[in-house]
Design a protein around this motif. Structure first.
Motif, PDB file in Angstrom:
ATOM      1  N   VAL A   1     -40.205  19.777  17.464  1.00 52.73           N
ATOM      2  CA  VAL A   1     -39.295  19.065  16.576  1.00 52.73           C
ATOM      3  C   VAL A   1     -38.551  18.037  17.412  1.00 52.73           C
ATOM      4  O   VAL A   1     -38.031  18.344  18.480  1.00 52.73           O
ATOM      5  CB  VAL A   1     -38.303  20.042  15.909  1.00 52.73           C
ATOM      6  CG1 VAL A   1     -37.368  19.290  14.978  1.00 52.73           C
ATOM      7  CG2 VAL A   1     -39.053  21.123  15.169  1.00 52.73           C
ATOM      8  N   ARG A   2     -38.491  16.826  16.941  1.00 57.38           N
ATOM      9  CA  ARG A   2     -37.842  15.763  17.707  1.00 57.38           C
ATOM     10  C   ARG A   2     -36.350  15.992  17.835  1.00 57.38           C
ATOM     11  O   ARG A   2     -35.717  15.514  18.740  1.00 57.38           O
ATOM     12  CB  ARG A   2     -38.109  14.410  17.071  1.00 57.38           C
ATOM     13  CG  ARG A   2     -39.536  13.994  17.209  1.00 57.38           C
ATOM     14  CD  ARG A   2     -39.737  12.602  16.693  1.00 57.38           C
ATOM     15  NE  ARG A   2     -41.136  12.270  16.766  1.00 57.38           N
ATOM     16  CZ  ARG A   2     -41.609  11.230  17.381  1.00 57.38           C
ATOM     17  NH1 ARG A   2     -40.789  10.392  17.953  1.00 57.38           N
ATOM     18  NH2 ARG A   2     -42.890  10.993  17.412  1.00 57.38           N
ATOM     19  N   GLY A   3     -35.785  16.690  16.907  1.00 57.05           N
ATOM     20  CA  GLY A   3     -34.366  16.970  16.999  1.00 57.05           C
ATOM     21  C   GLY A   3     -33.529  15.776  16.602  1.00 57.05           C
ATOM     22  O   GLY A   3     -33.961  14.878  15.891  1.00 57.05           O
ATOM     23  N   LYS A   4     -32.291  15.766  17.076  1.00 57.34           N
ATOM     24  CA  LYS A   4     -31.363  14.698  16.708  1.00 57.34           C
ATOM     25  C   LYS A   4     -31.207  13.716  17.854  1.00 57.34           C
ATOM     26  O   LYS A   4     -30.108  13.458  18.314  1.00 57.34           O
ATOM     27  CB  LYS A   4     -30.022  15.300  16.311  1.00 57.34           C
ATOM     28  CG  LYS A   4     -30.121  16.142  15.074  1.00 57.34           C
ATOM     29  CD  LYS A   4     -28.782  16.456  14.514  1.00 57.34           C
ATOM     30  CE  LYS A   4     -28.974  17.220  13.216  1.00 57.34           C
ATOM     31  NZ  LYS A   4     -27.834  17.209  12.382  1.00 57.34           N
ATOM     32  N   GLN A   5     -32.326  13.203  18.310  1.00 54.17           N
ATOM     33  CA  GLN A   5     -32.273  12.155  19.325  1.00 54.17           C
ATOM     34  C   GLN A   5     -31.738  10.898  18.664  1.00 54.17           C
ATOM     35  O   GLN A   5     -32.049  10.601  17.523  1.00 54.17           O
ATOM     36  CB  GLN A   5     -33.650  11.867  19.895  1.00 54.17           C
ATOM     37  CG  GLN A   5     -34.280  13.043  20.589  1.00 54.17           C
ATOM     38  CD  GLN A   5     -35.721  12.750  20.961  1.00 54.17           C
ATOM     39  OE1 GLN A   5     -36.276  11.744  20.565  1.00 54.17           O
ATOM     40  NE2 GLN A   5     -36.304  13.631  21.729  1.00 54.17           N
ATOM     41  N   HIS A   6     -30.959  10.170  19.408  1.00 54.25           N
ATOM     42  CA  HIS A   6     -30.388   8.950  18.853  1.00 54.25           C
ATOM     43  C   HIS A   6     -31.364   7.806  19.059  1.00 54.25           C
ATOM     44  O   HIS A   6     -31.444   7.218  20.126  1.00 54.25           O
ATOM     45  CB  HIS A   6     -29.047   8.645  19.508  1.00 54.25           C
ATOM     46  CG  HIS A   6     -28.387   7.447  18.919  1.00 54.25           C
ATOM     47  ND1 HIS A   6     -27.934   7.421  17.625  1.00 54.25           N
ATOM     48  CD2 HIS A   6     -28.130   6.223  19.438  1.00 54.25           C
ATOM     49  CE1 HIS A   6     -27.409   6.246  17.374  1.00 54.25           C
ATOM     50  NE2 HIS A   6     -27.514   5.498  18.451  1.00 54.25           N
ATOM     51  N   THR A   7     -32.148   7.520  18.034  1.00 52.99           N
ATOM     52  CA  THR A   7     -33.077   6.395  18.077  1.00 52.99           C
ATOM     53  C   THR A   7     -32.809   5.501  16.878  1.00 52.99           C
ATOM     54  O   THR A   7     -32.280   5.931  15.861  1.00 52.99           O
ATOM     55  CB  THR A   7     -34.546   6.863  18.028  1.00 52.99           C
ATOM     56  OG1 THR A   7     -34.750   7.613  16.837  1.00 52.99           O
ATOM     57  CG2 THR A   7     -34.885   7.719  19.229  1.00 52.99           C
TER      58      THR A   7
ATOM     59  N   ILE B   1     -39.505 -10.108  23.640  1.00 50.64           N
ATOM     60  CA  ILE B   1     -38.061 -10.109  23.374  1.00 50.64           C
ATOM     61  C   ILE B   1     -37.716  -9.008  22.374  1.00 50.64           C
ATOM     62  O   ILE B   1     -36.710  -8.304  22.528  1.00 50.64           O
ATOM     63  CB  ILE B   1     -37.617 -11.497  22.870  1.00 50.64           C
ATOM     64  CG1 ILE B   1     -37.729 -12.518  23.995  1.00 50.64           C
ATOM     65  CG2 ILE B   1     -36.192 -11.455  22.330  1.00 50.64           C
ATOM     66  CD1 ILE B   1     -37.549 -13.951  23.544  1.00 50.64           C
ATOM     67  N   GLY B   2     -38.560  -8.813  21.363  1.00 51.76           N
ATOM     68  CA  GLY B   2     -38.338  -7.739  20.399  1.00 51.76           C
ATOM     69  C   GLY B   2     -38.386  -6.371  21.054  1.00 51.76           C
ATOM     70  O   GLY B   2     -37.617  -5.469  20.710  1.00 51.76           O
ATOM     71  N   PHE B   3     -39.302  -6.189  22.013  1.00 53.87           N
ATOM     72  CA  PHE B   3     -39.379  -4.923  22.741  1.00 53.87           C
ATOM     73  C   PHE B   3     -38.093  -4.665  23.503  1.00 53.87           C
ATOM     74  O   PHE B   3     -37.538  -3.560  23.466  1.00 53.87           O
ATOM     75  CB  PHE B   3     -40.576  -4.956  23.698  1.00 53.87           C
ATOM     76  CG  PHE B   3     -40.648  -3.781  24.621  1.00 53.87           C
ATOM     77  CD1 PHE B   3     -41.043  -2.548  24.148  1.00 53.87           C
ATOM     78  CD2 PHE B   3     -40.319  -3.911  25.948  1.00 53.87           C
ATOM     79  CE1 PHE B   3     -41.111  -1.452  24.995  1.00 53.87           C
ATOM     80  CE2 PHE B   3     -40.374  -2.837  26.803  1.00 53.87           C
ATOM     81  CZ  PHE B   3     -40.775  -1.605  26.324  1.00 53.87           C
ATOM     82  N   ASN B   4     -37.592  -5.689  24.179  1.00 55.20           N
ATOM     83  CA  ASN B   4     -36.346  -5.519  24.938  1.00 55.20           C
ATOM     84  C   ASN B   4     -35.157  -5.286  24.016  1.00 55.20           C
ATOM     85  O   ASN B   4     -34.261  -4.488  24.333  1.00 55.20           O
ATOM     86  CB  ASN B   4     -36.099  -6.728  25.835  1.00 55.20           C
ATOM     87  CG  ASN B   4     -37.054  -6.754  27.007  1.00 55.20           C
ATOM     88  OD1 ASN B   4     -37.474  -5.715  27.488  1.00 55.20           O
ATOM     89  ND2 ASN B   4     -37.414  -7.932  27.438  1.00 55.20           N
ATOM     90  N   MET B   5     -35.120  -5.961  22.879  1.00 59.05           N
ATOM     91  CA  MET B   5     -34.022  -5.748  21.941  1.00 59.05           C
ATOM     92  C   MET B   5     -34.101  -4.357  21.316  1.00 59.05           C
ATOM     93  O   MET B   5     -33.079  -3.734  21.027  1.00 59.05           O
ATOM     94  CB  MET B   5     -34.034  -6.826  20.860  1.00 59.05           C
ATOM     95  CG  MET B   5     -33.638  -8.199  21.385  1.00 59.05           C
ATOM     96  SD  MET B   5     -33.755  -9.475  20.146  1.00 59.05           S
ATOM     97  CE  MET B   5     -32.255  -9.145  19.226  1.00 59.05           C
ATOM     98  N   THR B   6     -35.305  -3.831  21.119  1.00 65.04           N
ATOM     99  CA  THR B   6     -35.472  -2.476  20.595  1.00 65.04           C
ATOM    100  C   THR B   6     -34.946  -1.449  21.592  1.00 65.04           C
ATOM    101  O   THR B   6     -34.333  -0.458  21.201  1.00 65.04           O
ATOM    102  CB  THR B   6     -36.943  -2.210  20.271  1.00 65.04           C
ATOM    103  OG1 THR B   6     -37.400  -3.171  19.319  1.00 65.04           O
ATOM    104  CG2 THR B   6     -37.148  -0.830  19.700  1.00 65.04           C
ATOM    105  N   LYS B   7     -35.202  -1.685  22.872  1.00 68.14           N
ATOM    106  CA  LYS B   7     -34.646  -0.771  23.879  1.00 68.14           C
ATOM    107  C   LYS B   7     -33.133  -0.785  23.831  1.00 68.14           C
ATOM    108  O   LYS B   7     -32.495   0.253  23.991  1.00 68.14           O
ATOM    109  CB  LYS B   7     -35.120  -1.168  25.283  1.00 68.14           C
ATOM    110  CG  LYS B   7     -36.534  -0.810  25.576  1.00 68.14           C
ATOM    111  CD  LYS B   7     -36.879  -0.865  27.047  1.00 68.14           C
ATOM    112  CE  LYS B   7     -36.466  -2.124  27.706  1.00 68.14           C
ATOM    113  NZ  LYS B   7     -36.935  -2.250  29.092  1.00 68.14           N
ATOM    114  N   ASN B   8     -32.535  -1.938  23.592  1.00 72.97           N
ATOM    115  CA  ASN B   8     -31.084  -2.012  23.487  1.00 72.97           C
ATOM    116  C   ASN B   8     -30.572  -1.314  22.232  1.00 72.97           C
ATOM    117  O   ASN B   8     -29.487  -0.737  22.236  1.00 72.97           O
ATOM    118  CB  ASN B   8     -30.610  -3.467  23.504  1.00 72.97           C
ATOM    119  CG  ASN B   8     -30.836  -4.125  24.844  1.00 72.97           C
ATOM    120  OD1 ASN B   8     -30.967  -3.453  25.854  1.00 72.97           O
ATOM    121  ND2 ASN B   8     -30.898  -5.444  24.855  1.00 72.97           N
TER     122      ASN B   8
END
Length: 113
Positions: free
Chosen positions: A42-48, A102-109
């Protein structure tokens, strides 16, 4: 001939899905046999970030990159002696790739917040 190509495409998609799910099932069964806790599945309550935000962000940046690439390619075509058959696809794909990066980097943020 077209039927063969369609069969190959759908067969490949089925094979990939089958291998993914059968391998995942075998891994889970092996962990359960060793006595691992079932909570690891179960992924749990990870903040994504929600997937819809990531999808919209990446799609928007991809389209912006394609638009900017088209604009730059038309400028290069007009003001240089470069071959327009090579300039258009090269710059459009390059700018689309930059937009996705740029979208990948913004997603990491987004995930950090």
């Amino acid at each position: 001939m077209e039927a063969l190509i369609v069969f190959i495409i759908f067969g490949s998609m089925f094979a990939i899905a089958y291998l993914y799910f059968s391998t995942r099932n075998k891994e889970r069964l092996a962990l359960i046999e060793k006595g691992a806790d079932a909570s690891i599945f179960v992924r749990g309550k990870q903040h994504t970030a929600p997937i819809w935000k990531v999808f919209i962000l990446n799609t928007a940046l991809l389209f912006m990159g394609i638009g900017l690439g088209t604009f730059l390619a038309s400028l290069f075509d007009e003001y240089t002696t470069l071959d327009n058959d090579a300039v258009y696809p090269a710059i459009i794909f390059f700018m689309a790739g930059i937009g996705l990066f740029i979208g990948f980097n913004m997603t990491k943020n987004l995930d950090k917040e």
